[in-house]
Motif scaffolding. Structure first.
Motif, mmCIF file in Angstrom:
data_model
loop_
_atom_site.group_PDB
_atom_site.id
_atom_site.type_symbol
_atom_site.label_atom_id
_atom_site.label_comp_id
_atom_site.label_asym_id
_atom_site.label_seq_id
_atom_site.Cartn_x
_atom_site.Cartn_y
_atom_site.Cartn_z
ATOM 1 N N VAL A 51 0.710 -1.208 -0.141
ATOM 2 C CA VAL A 51 -0.027 -0.007 -0.119
ATOM 3 C C VAL A 51 0.718 1.283 0.069
ATOM 4 O O VAL A 51 0.291 2.090 -0.187
ATOM 5 N N THR A 52 2.128 1.188 0.274
ATOM 6 C CA THR A 52 3.137 2.229 0.456
ATOM 7 C C THR A 52 3.712 2.143 -1.105
ATOM 8 O O THR A 52 4.683 3.460 -1.269
ATOM 9 N N ALA A 53 3.363 1.493 -2.059
ATOM 10 C CA ALA A 53 3.866 1.790 -3.493
ATOM 11 C C ALA A 53 3.693 3.112 -3.900
ATOM 12 O O ALA A 53 2.679 3.560 -3.523
ATOM 13 N N PRO A 54 4.502 3.726 -4.610
ATOM 14 C CA PRO A 54 4.377 4.855 -5.372
ATOM 15 C C PRO A 54 3.049 4.999 -6.088
ATOM 16 O O PRO A 54 2.586 3.901 -6.767
ATOM 17 N N ILE A 55 2.463 6.357 -6.200
ATOM 18 C CA ILE A 55 1.251 6.554 -6.691
ATOM 19 C C ILE A 55 1.381 7.026 -8.001
ATOM 20 O O ILE A 55 2.304 8.271 -8.051
ATOM 21 N N ALA A 56 1.276 6.301 -8.962
ATOM 22 C CA ALA A 56 1.785 6.596 -10.303
ATOM 23 C C ALA A 56 1.043 6.328 -11.540
ATOM 24 O O ALA A 56 1.184 5.231 -12.234
ATOM 25 N N PRO A 57 -0.396 6.580 -11.518
ATOM 26 C CA PRO A 57 -1.299 6.233 -12.350
ATOM 27 C C PRO A 57 -1.022 6.397 -14.080
ATOM 28 O O PRO A 57 -0.045 7.295 -14.216
ATOM 29 N N ILE A 58 -1.278 5.663 -14.974
ATOM 30 C CA ILE A 58 -0.872 5.662 -16.350
ATOM 31 C C ILE A 58 -2.184 5.818 -17.040
ATOM 32 O O ILE A 58 -2.120 5.697 -18.335
ATOM 33 N N GLY B 248 -10.931 10.569 13.029
ATOM 34 C CA GLY B 248 -9.895 11.289 12.750
ATOM 35 C C GLY B 248 -8.673 10.466 11.852
ATOM 36 O O GLY B 248 -7.320 10.708 11.769
ATOM 37 N N GLN B 249 -9.156 9.453 11.351
ATOM 38 C CA GLN B 249 -8.156 8.571 10.963
ATOM 39 C C GLN B 249 -8.327 8.397 9.455
ATOM 40 O O GLN B 249 -9.511 8.443 9.136
ATOM 41 N N TYR B 250 -7.417 8.182 8.511
ATOM 42 C CA TYR B 250 -7.309 8.068 7.137
ATOM 43 C C TYR B 250 -6.539 6.611 7.025
ATOM 44 O O TYR B 250 -5.428 6.218 7.379
ATOM 45 N N HIS B 251 -7.408 5.541 6.054
ATOM 46 C CA HIS B 251 -6.668 4.198 5.914
ATOM 47 C C HIS B 251 -6.578 4.113 4.294
ATOM 48 O O HIS B 251 -7.743 4.366 3.706
ATOM 49 N N ALA B 252 -5.716 3.757 3.911
ATOM 50 C CA ALA B 252 -5.686 3.306 2.387
ATOM 51 C C ALA B 252 -5.181 1.783 2.761
ATOM 52 O O ALA B 252 -4.263 1.498 3.231
ATOM 53 N N VAL B 253 -5.992 0.828 2.021
ATOM 54 C CA VAL B 253 -5.922 -0.672 2.298
ATOM 55 C C VAL B 253 -6.110 -1.122 0.822
ATOM 56 O O VAL B 253 -7.072 -0.964 0.077
ATOM 57 N N GLY C 229 -3.285 1.971 -22.041
ATOM 58 C CA GLY C 229 -3.450 1.980 -20.481
ATOM 59 C C GLY C 229 -3.359 0.779 -19.580
ATOM 60 O O GLY C 229 -3.576 0.852 -18.318
ATOM 61 N N ASP C 230 -3.110 -0.374 -20.008
ATOM 62 C CA ASP C 230 -3.262 -1.800 -19.375
ATOM 63 C C ASP C 230 -1.853 -1.995 -18.997
ATOM 64 O O ASP C 230 -1.149 -2.019 -19.631
ATOM 65 N N PRO C 231 -1.691 -2.317 -17.521
ATOM 66 C CA PRO C 231 -0.455 -2.649 -17.201
ATOM 67 C C PRO C 231 -0.311 -4.052 -17.178
ATOM 68 O O PRO C 231 -1.311 -4.840 -17.520
ATOM 69 N N ALA C 232 0.979 -4.753 -17.199
ATOM 70 C CA ALA C 232 1.074 -6.170 -17.405
ATOM 71 C C ALA C 232 0.738 -6.946 -15.994
ATOM 72 O O ALA C 232 0.123 -7.782 -16.233
ATOM 73 N N VAL C 233 0.826 -6.563 -14.861
ATOM 74 C CA VAL C 233 0.772 -7.113 -13.742
ATOM 75 C C VAL C 233 0.088 -6.264 -12.647
ATOM 76 O O VAL C 233 0.879 -5.181 -12.528
ATOM 77 N N LEU C 234 -1.037 -6.614 -12.024
ATOM 78 C CA LEU C 234 -1.426 -5.907 -10.886
ATOM 79 C C LEU C 234 -1.724 -7.030 -9.878
ATOM 80 O O LEU C 234 -2.906 -7.748 -10.195
ATOM 81 N N VAL C 235 -1.028 -7.234 -8.769
ATOM 82 C CA VAL C 235 -1.251 -8.183 -7.824
ATOM 83 C C VAL C 235 -1.052 -7.254 -6.478
ATOM 84 O O VAL C 235 -0.249 -6.628 -6.218
ATOM 85 N N ALA C 236 -1.880 -7.506 -5.461
ATOM 86 C CA ALA C 236 -1.925 -6.998 -4.231
ATOM 87 C C ALA C 236 -1.226 -7.851 -3.091
ATOM 88 O O ALA C 236 -0.861 -9.044 -3.272
ATOM 89 N N LYS C 237 -0.444 -6.871 -2.347
ATOM 90 C CA LYS C 237 0.356 -7.301 -1.052
ATOM 91 C C LYS C 237 -0.870 -6.804 -0.112
ATOM 92 O O LYS C 237 -0.785 -5.424 0.230
ATOM 93 N N SER C 238 -1.909 -7.403 0.323
ATOM 94 C CA SER C 238 -3.075 -6.812 1.229
ATOM 95 C C SER C 238 -2.766 -6.985 2.692
ATOM 96 O O SER C 238 -2.577 -8.065 3.085
ATOM 97 N N GLN C 239 -3.005 -5.908 3.284
ATOM 98 C CA GLN C 239 -2.681 -6.020 4.773
ATOM 99 C C GLN C 239 -4.329 -6.004 5.396
ATOM 100 O O GLN C 239 -4.054 -5.956 6.746
ATOM 101 N N ALA C 240 -5.279 -6.238 4.910
ATOM 102 C CA ALA C 240 -6.623 -6.168 5.382
ATOM 103 C C ALA C 240 -6.801 -7.103 6.431
ATOM 104 O O ALA C 240 -7.515 -7.315 7.140
ATOM 105 N N ARG C 241 -6.136 -8.510 5.989
ATOM 106 C CA ARG C 241 -6.399 -9.747 7.019
ATOM 107 C C ARG C 241 -5.739 -9.172 8.251
ATOM 108 O O ARG C 241 -6.399 -9.308 9.664
#
Length: 341
Positions: free
Chosen positions: A144-151, A259-264, A299-311
């Motif tokens: 979730v800390t990966a760079p924000i870099a939309p295409i 007062g909290q902000y969560h990106a998940v 605009g289609d990237p090759a790979v998008l897979v999550a490292k999800s911390q939701a669990r």
């Protein structure tokens, strides 16, 4: 699994406004709330939604999420205490062709809704974001800390909203926001109460189901020259029912700690290629899907897979993290939908 974030009890969930609740994900989230006995008001302008997907038991209001007068009235009349915001444009290719439309409807409408919610004293706001904010990524599971870099404009329209909401939380400590970043949502409600019913289908699994059920001649594979194991794009597919459950947890977290902000990230952490998805559908259906090769889409990237911390953060326990189950539910929904036209 014990969550790391504090959560209010489900029994304390207030009435919830679900924007885009006549759509695929929004209707499934509304079902998850209703199944818990929560009062739900669905707001949808039906520009892309389907009135038939609004769950029985939900109150329906037709209109735009950015209509301040309407939203204020709905919040006041129904005692709304939280917002799940799904209403959006979601086609990457359309966003490349019509960028202004995406910035106006995804960014402008959301900002208006969030301002109205805040002015009305709403304490919890969950915004439907996307893995497209990461752009191409690096081919590895995305933190979730990966760079924000939309295409593409779609990804940027969501990234701009995230930035604005984070700033609103910093300025208003009674306001909590969660931004779940979806990977590829698929499947259908196991009870066949809701699923994809797009006016202009563009999701891979929905299109493949249409090819299987004779609604289209063939399925087009857009690009076979990606740097992946079989040359086709790889995505992290997540079942819509599991995704809806995660939204309930995020609402509970927002309400528990102002007062909290969560990106998940919301994904399973495992990717499937286009070919693997088609093969899974053929396995569950016993029928071959007519296939055709086409060029890559802009605009289609090759790979998008999550490292999800939701669990870990939320105690999220997905129940349908199996590709054949996911595509099987999607196909069953499509067959159900056709049989009940």
């Amino acid at each position: 699994m014990s969550p790391l974030l504090p959560l209010i009890p489900e029994s304390e969930l207030p009435p919830v406004l679900v924007t885009g609740g006549a759509g695929y994900i929004g209707s499934n989230a509304a079902l998850a709330l209703l199944d818990r006995g929560v009062k739900v008001v669905v707001l949808d302008d039906l520009s892309t939604g389907n009135r038939g997907l609004v769950p029985e038991g939900a109150i329906f209001a037709q209109g735009r999420a950015g209509d301040t007068v309407l939203v204020e009235r709905v919040i006041g009349e129904h005692g709304i205490g939280a917002v799940l915001h799904f209403a959006a444009r979601i086609s990457v290719s359309e966003s490349v062709e019509q960028p202004a439309l995406y910035y106006r409807e995804n960014f402008g409408e959301t900002l208006a809704l969030a301002e109205t919610a805040l002015a009305c004293g709403i304490g919890a706001f969950v915004f439907s974001s996307t893995a497209a904010v990461y752009g191409n990524g690096d081919g590895q599971p995305l933190e979730v800390t990966a760079p924000i870099a939309p295409i593409n404009p779609y990804g940027w329209s969501k990234a701009f909203v995230e930035r604005a909401l984070a700033d609103m939380v910093a300025a208003n400590r009674s306001f909590s926001v969660a931004c779940p970043r979806y990977f590829n949502v698929c499947g259908a409600d196991p009870q066949m109460r809701s699923g994809q019913a797009s006016q202009h289908p563009h999701h891979l699994i929905e299109l493949a189901c249409h090819a299987l059920t004779g609604q289209r001649e063939r399925f087009t594979i857009f690009g076979r020259d990606y740097p992946t194991r079989d040359g086709t794009g790889v995505r992290d597919y997540v079942h819509v029912t599991d995704l809806a459950e995660a939204h309930i947890l995020l609402l509970r977290a927002c309400l528990a700690d102002p007062g909290q902000y969560h990106a998940v990230n919301l994904g399973y952490g495992q990717g499937a290629s286009v070919i693997e998805v088609l093969d899974a559908l053929e396995a569950v259906s016993g029928t071959a899907i007519p296939r055709h090769d086409g060029p890559r889409r802009a605009g289609d990237p090759a790979v998008l897979v999550a490292k999800s911390q939701a669990r870990e953060l939320l105690g999220w326990q997905p129940r349908f993290a199996d590709l054949e189950i996911m595509v099987g539910h999607a196909l069953a929904w499509e067959q159900h939908r056709l049989a009940n036209r």
